[in-house]
Every structure is written in structure tokens, then in C-alpha cells.
Motif scaffolding. Structure first.
Motif, PDB file in Angstrom:
ATOM      1  N   VAL A 112      -7.092  -2.997 -18.145  1.00 34.74           N
ATOM      2  CA  VAL A 112      -6.172  -3.523 -17.231  1.00 34.74           C
ATOM      3  C   VAL A 112      -6.735  -4.561 -15.966  1.00 34.74           C
ATOM      4  CG1 VAL A 112      -3.948  -2.871 -15.288  1.00 34.74           C
ATOM      5  CG2 VAL A 112      -4.759  -1.425 -17.378  1.00 34.74           C
ATOM      6  N   ASN A 113      -6.855  -4.055 -15.414  1.00 36.90           N
ATOM      7  CA  ASN A 113      -7.798  -5.010 -13.843  1.00 36.90           C
ATOM      8  C   ASN A 113      -8.400  -6.634 -13.614  1.00 36.90           C
ATOM      9  OD1 ASN A 113      -6.249  -2.876 -12.797  1.00 36.90           O
ATOM     10  ND2 ASN A 113      -8.112  -1.609 -11.845  1.00 36.90           N
ATOM     11  N   VAL A 114      -9.262  -5.372 -15.083  1.00 37.64           N
ATOM     12  CA  VAL A 114     -10.471  -7.579 -15.062  1.00 37.64           C
ATOM     13  C   VAL A 114      -9.873  -7.987 -16.691  1.00 37.64           C
ATOM     14  CG1 VAL A 114     -12.366  -7.774 -15.404  1.00 37.64           C
ATOM     15  CG2 VAL A 114     -12.278  -5.845 -13.859  1.00 37.64           C
ATOM     16  N   GLY A 115     -10.028  -7.489 -17.795  1.00 36.39           N
ATOM     17  CA  GLY A 115      -9.392  -7.923 -18.466  1.00 36.39           C
ATOM     18  C   GLY A 115      -7.873  -8.505 -18.872  1.00 36.39           C
ATOM     19  N   GLY A 116      -6.630  -7.841 -17.547  1.00 38.05           N
ATOM     20  CA  GLY A 116      -5.683  -8.798 -17.725  1.00 38.05           C
ATOM     21  C   GLY A 116      -6.012 -10.159 -17.079  1.00 38.05           C
ATOM     22  N   ILE A 117      -6.908 -10.900 -15.593  1.00 40.29           N
ATOM     23  CA  ILE A 117      -7.543 -11.892 -15.577  1.00 40.29           C
ATOM     24  C   ILE A 117      -7.677 -12.834 -16.754  1.00 40.29           C
ATOM     25  CG2 ILE A 117      -8.949 -12.878 -14.025  1.00 40.29           C
ATOM     26  CD1 ILE A 117      -8.544 -10.380 -12.051  1.00 40.29           C
ATOM     27  N   HIS A 118      -8.782 -12.100 -17.570  1.00 39.11           N
ATOM     28  CA  HIS A 118      -8.926 -13.077 -18.453  1.00 39.11           C
ATOM     29  C   HIS A 118      -7.583 -13.124 -19.891  1.00 39.11           C
ATOM     30  CE1 HIS A 118     -11.682 -12.573 -22.881  1.00 39.11           C
ATOM     31  NE2 HIS A 118     -11.804 -14.075 -22.720  1.00 39.11           N
ATOM     32  N   HIS A 119      -6.417 -12.704 -20.116  1.00 38.09           N
ATOM     33  CA  HIS A 119      -6.312 -12.817 -20.754  1.00 38.09           C
ATOM     34  C   HIS A 119      -5.279 -13.428 -19.963  1.00 38.09           C
ATOM     35  CE1 HIS A 119      -6.237  -8.709 -22.942  1.00 38.09           C
ATOM     36  NE2 HIS A 119      -7.156  -9.772 -22.980  1.00 38.09           N
ATOM     37  N   THR A 120      -4.733 -13.681 -19.233  1.00 37.25           N
ATOM     38  CA  THR A 120      -3.271 -14.808 -18.315  1.00 37.25           C
ATOM     39  C   THR A 120      -4.558 -15.777 -17.858  1.00 37.25           C
ATOM     40  OG1 THR A 120      -4.328 -14.215 -15.787  1.00 37.25           O
ATOM     41  CG2 THR A 120      -2.333 -12.682 -16.630  1.00 37.25           C
ATOM     42  N   THR A 121      -4.837 -16.150 -17.919  1.00 38.03           N
ATOM     43  CA  THR A 121      -6.603 -16.890 -18.145  1.00 38.03           C
ATOM     44  C   THR A 121      -6.514 -17.866 -18.728  1.00 38.03           C
ATOM     45  OG1 THR A 121      -7.269 -16.168 -15.888  1.00 38.03           O
ATOM     46  CG2 THR A 121      -8.628 -18.026 -16.770  1.00 38.03           C
ATOM     47  N   LEU A 122      -7.281 -16.909 -20.131  1.00 32.25           N
ATOM     48  CA  LEU A 122      -7.338 -17.783 -20.967  1.00 32.25           C
ATOM     49  C   LEU A 122      -5.708 -18.280 -21.933  1.00 32.25           C
ATOM     50  CD1 LEU A 122      -9.393 -17.615 -23.843  1.00 32.25           C
ATOM     51  CD2 LEU A 122      -7.762 -15.354 -25.101  1.00 32.25           C
ATOM     52  N   HIS A 123      -4.884 -17.648 -21.321  1.00 32.13           N
ATOM     53  CA  HIS A 123      -3.708 -18.383 -22.546  1.00 32.13           C
ATOM     54  C   HIS A 123      -2.743 -19.003 -21.258  1.00 32.13           C
ATOM     55  CE1 HIS A 123      -4.126 -16.032 -26.159  1.00 32.13           C
ATOM     56  NE2 HIS A 123      -4.734 -15.047 -25.089  1.00 32.13           N
ATOM     57  N   LEU A 163     -15.534 -12.245 -10.150  1.00 31.51           N
ATOM     58  CA  LEU A 163     -14.112 -13.736 -11.322  1.00 31.51           C
ATOM     59  C   LEU A 163     -13.531 -14.376 -10.536  1.00 31.51           C
ATOM     60  CD1 LEU A 163     -12.618 -11.167 -13.842  1.00 31.51           C
ATOM     61  CD2 LEU A 163     -14.067 -13.351 -14.941  1.00 31.51           C
ATOM     62  N   THR A 164     -13.324 -14.011  -9.110  1.00 33.08           N
ATOM     63  CA  THR A 164     -12.335 -15.165  -8.789  1.00 33.08           C
ATOM     64  C   THR A 164     -13.224 -16.216  -7.953  1.00 33.08           C
ATOM     65  OG1 THR A 164     -10.978 -13.018  -7.698  1.00 33.08           O
ATOM     66  CG2 THR A 164     -11.550 -15.319  -6.220  1.00 33.08           C
ATOM     67  N   LYS A 165     -15.070 -16.239  -7.592  1.00 33.17           N
ATOM     68  CA  LYS A 165     -15.847 -16.639  -6.958  1.00 33.17           C
ATOM     69  C   LYS A 165     -16.447 -18.014  -8.358  1.00 33.17           C
ATOM     70  CE  LYS A 165     -16.906 -13.901  -3.370  1.00 33.17           C
ATOM     71  NZ  LYS A 165     -18.234 -13.624  -2.284  1.00 33.17           N
ATOM     72  N   SER A 166     -16.536 -16.995  -9.071  1.00 32.03           N
ATOM     73  CA  SER A 166     -16.902 -18.474 -10.918  1.00 32.03           C
ATOM     74  C   SER A 166     -15.979 -18.613 -11.083  1.00 32.03           C
ATOM     75  CB  SER A 166     -17.378 -16.579 -11.506  1.00 32.03           C
ATOM     76  OG  SER A 166     -18.354 -16.390 -11.148  1.00 32.03           O
ATOM     77  N   MET A 167     -14.822 -18.355 -11.064  1.00 33.99           N
ATOM     78  CA  MET A 167     -13.914 -18.618 -11.295  1.00 33.99           C
ATOM     79  C   MET A 167     -13.641 -19.903 -10.360  1.00 33.99           C
ATOM     80  SD  MET A 167     -10.504 -15.635 -12.771  1.00 33.99           S
ATOM     81  CE  MET A 167     -10.027 -16.578 -12.990  1.00 33.99           C
ATOM     82  N   ALA A 168     -13.497 -19.906  -9.533  1.00 34.36           N
ATOM     83  CA  ALA A 168     -12.964 -21.545  -8.533  1.00 34.36           C
ATOM     84  C   ALA A 168     -13.900 -22.084  -8.706  1.00 34.36           C
ATOM     85  CB  ALA A 168     -13.225 -20.731  -7.071  1.00 34.36           C
ATOM     86  N   LEU A 169     -15.366 -22.003  -9.099  1.00 33.87           N
ATOM     87  CA  LEU A 169     -16.645 -22.928  -9.937  1.00 33.87           C
ATOM     88  C   LEU A 169     -15.955 -23.290 -10.724  1.00 33.87           C
ATOM     89  CD1 LEU A 169     -19.601 -21.445  -8.762  1.00 33.87           C
ATOM     90  CD2 LEU A 169     -18.360 -23.034  -7.430  1.00 33.87           C
ATOM     91  N   ASP A 170     -15.582 -22.525 -11.893  1.00 31.29           N
ATOM     92  CA  ASP A 170     -15.164 -23.711 -13.221  1.00 31.29           C
ATOM     93  C   ASP A 170     -13.541 -24.486 -13.202  1.00 31.29           C
ATOM     94  OD1 ASP A 170     -17.763 -21.955 -14.484  1.00 31.29           O
ATOM     95  OD2 ASP A 170     -16.640 -20.359 -15.195  1.00 31.29           O
ATOM     96  N   TYR A 171     -13.028 -23.995 -12.444  1.00 34.98           N
ATOM     97  CA  TYR A 171     -11.595 -24.531 -11.963  1.00 34.98           C
ATOM     98  C   TYR A 171     -11.898 -25.550 -11.226  1.00 34.98           C
ATOM     99  CZ  TYR A 171     -10.811 -20.955 -15.869  1.00 34.98           C
ATOM    100  OH  TYR A 171     -11.090 -19.988 -16.890  1.00 34.98           O
ATOM    101  N   ALA A 172     -12.423 -25.988 -10.213  1.00 33.69           N
ATOM    102  CA  ALA A 172     -12.101 -26.808  -9.301  1.00 33.69           C
ATOM    103  C   ALA A 172     -12.495 -28.275  -9.591  1.00 33.69           C
ATOM    104  CB  ALA A 172     -13.583 -26.527  -7.994  1.00 33.69           C
ATOM    105  N   PRO A 173     -12.949 -28.395 -10.979  1.00 28.22           N
ATOM    106  CA  PRO A 173     -12.628 -30.279 -11.672  1.00 28.22           C
ATOM    107  C   PRO A 173     -11.969 -29.817 -11.698  1.00 28.22           C
ATOM    108  CG  PRO A 173     -15.251 -28.827 -12.601  1.00 28.22           C
ATOM    109  CD  PRO A 173     -14.333 -27.974 -12.077  1.00 28.22           C
ATOM    110  N   PHE A 174     -10.762 -29.703 -11.756  1.00 30.37           N
ATOM    111  CA  PHE A 174      -9.684 -29.744 -12.369  1.00 30.37           C
ATOM    112  C   PHE A 174      -8.390 -29.464 -11.356  1.00 30.37           C
ATOM    113  CE2 PHE A 174     -11.732 -27.676 -16.319  1.00 30.37           C
ATOM    114  CZ  PHE A 174     -11.812 -28.554 -16.557  1.00 30.37           C
TER     115      PHE A 174
END
Length: 266
Positions: A112-123, A163-174
Motif C-alpha cells: 500500500v504505502n510504497v506499491g501505491g506510488i509505483h502503481h500511480t507512477t507506472l500508469h 523514492l521521492t528524491k530518486s523520482m525527482a531526479l528521474d522526472y526533472a527532464p520532463f
């Protein structure tokens, strides 16, 4: 001008607690909302206060990838875009030391707490790329500092921080910003459940007031105000931030009293 005018927010866990306060704040700021919950009763209650042509509800469990995919598709079908994904849905039980936590409890917390973030980001990431939107995760101060007899939960919130910090780096180019809000104690149904699991529930309220330097445990509206800022254009140059909204609790988080100490007889 309304801070979220013409913005579409996909909000998980938005029918009670912090999520419900966020839903009210976002709606008042002009957002169109797609609110996700796995509890049909709480959806019904929320509808009575949030009913609007600009707000839709969807019954889904964030731990289920297929259900999240359908919810994202529903949001896009209704509103045509998504500007913000706020990953607020979460669970906190059980309040136990690690060796007392069952495998099923451990897996459920992470699903729930981590997988939910994966799922909303994935889709939802493709929609955010089109809108140049943002992601907000509801974390917790305990993800940084830990907490007694709450090991699995704090582990999930530590994962949310990373996750928040890694996602910030991954998606900053967009042009996608990713941040998290980190409360300490907040009066919600989850907190009341946690209180009842403590060795001395009668002392929990005093403890929760005392851990905050400002002297009280707040309602969810104070968190909603910070969340509104982070997803608005006022925070347009903020990403990878774990924002404590904690009344100064991190300045000296107090231990449970000896009467509450779960380990005194081990």
C-alpha cells in the motif's frame, strides 16, 4: 486567482484524514479532482461534503495495479488530463517491533504505502509528461527519525523519502516536480488506531501533544495547506523536497514514558 485553477488532481486516499482535508483545500483552490479510495462507505461520506461537477470518486485499492490503471483511465476520460498525482493513501498498522510483525503485515504495508506510488507512477507518468505536472507523496517524519514499536511502517516511510528524491531526479527532464510532505502526529483515524495499539492508550494524547515543539497535535488542515503550496505554481522551483510539517517535532522527538515502554519486561 485560485492556486489550482484549471488543474486536475488525482488524489489517493482522499476520503478521510489528511487526504480529505487536502481534497477540501484543492477543491476550494479551483482544482478538478479524481479521488480514489478503497472504502465505499468513506466515499459516500466524502461525497456529501465534496459533491461537485468538478469532483469524481473511484473505488480502487492502490495496492492493486489493475485497479489503479482503471482509475487513471477514468480520470483521463472525464477530465482529459492529469496535472498532479498526490499519493496520500496509506496504512499504519500494526504498531509492533520488527520481530513481532508477521510476513503478511509487512507485505501489506509495503504494497500500500510504497506499491501505491509505483502503481500511480507506472500508469500516470505519461499524462504528467504531457501536462508538465507534479507528484506529491504523503510521507512521515518517522521515515527520517524512526519510531518505537512501529518498525515496518517507518520502513515504508523511509522508502517514500528515498523514492521521492530518486523520482525527482528521474522526472526533472520532463518538467515534473516530485516532493513529499512529512507530518509528525496528525489527528486522523489512522492516528487514533495507532493510539489504541499502544501499551497505555490513555497516555497517547498527552504524548502526541508533547512531541511537537509547538505544544499540540494538529488536525489535517495544517498538512493540507502545505500540500496545496507544494502542488501549486508557487512551488514551481521546488523538487526532491521532504517538507516537515511537524510543529518542530524533529527538533527533539520525545520518547514514550516508562509506563508506555513496550520493552520494559523483555
Amino acid at each position: 486567482m485560485l492556486l489550482l485553477a484549471d488543474k486536475v488532481v488525482f488524489l489517493t486516499g482522499g476520503t478521510e484524514g489528511i487526504g480529505f482535508e487536502c481534497a477540501k483545500a484543492y477543491q476550494q483552490a479551483g482544482a478538478r479532482l479524481c479521488i480514489i479510495s478503497n472504502d465505499s462507505e468513506s466515499i459516500h461520506r466524502a461525497k456529501t461534503q465534496l459533491e461537485s461537477n468538478a469532483t469524481v470518486f473511484f473505488l480502487a485499492d492502490v495496492a492493486n495495479a489493475a485497479q489503479v490503471q482503471k482509475a487513471i483511465a477514468h480520470c483521463l476520460a472525464v477530465f482529459g488530463k492529469i496535472d498532479v498525482i498526490h499519493n496520500n493513501a496509506g496504512i499504519s498498522s500494526p504498531s509492533k517491533a520488527l520481530h513481532e510483525t508477521t510476513e503478511q503485515e509487512w507485505k501489506k504495508l509495503f504494497e500500500v504505502n510504497v506499491g501505491g506510488i509505483h502503481h500511480t507512477t507506472l500508469h500516470g507518468i505519461e499524462a504528467l509528461k504531457k501536462s508538465g505536472g507534479s507528484i506529491l507523496n504523503t510521507g512521515s517524519l518517522v521515515g527520517e527519525i524512526g519510531q518505537e514499536i512501529h518498525a515496518a511502517y517507518t520502513a515504508t516511510k523511509g522508502a517514500v523519502n528515498a523514492l521521492t528524491k530518486s523520482m525527482a531526479l528521474d522526472y526533472a527532464p520532463f518538467g515534473i516536480r516530485v516532493n513529499a510532505v512529512a507530518p509528525a502526529g496528525v489527528i486522523t483515524p489512522l492516528l487514533r488506531s495507532w493510539s489504541q495499539q499502544q501499551p497505555d492508550p490513555d497516555l497517547a494524547e498527552e504524548y502526541l501533544n508533547n512531541i511537537h515543539a509547538l505544544g499540540y497535535c494538529p488536525e489535517g488542515d495544517v498538512i493540507a495547506d502545505a500540500c496545496l503550496f507544494l502542488i501549486s505554481d508557487m512551488a514551481r522551483f521546488i523538487t526532491g523536497c521532504i517538507l516537515p510539517v511537524s510543529g518542530g517535532a524533529e527538533l527533539g522527538y520525545k520518547k514514550l514514558s516508562s509506563k508506555q515502554n513496550h520493552f520494559h519486561d523483555l
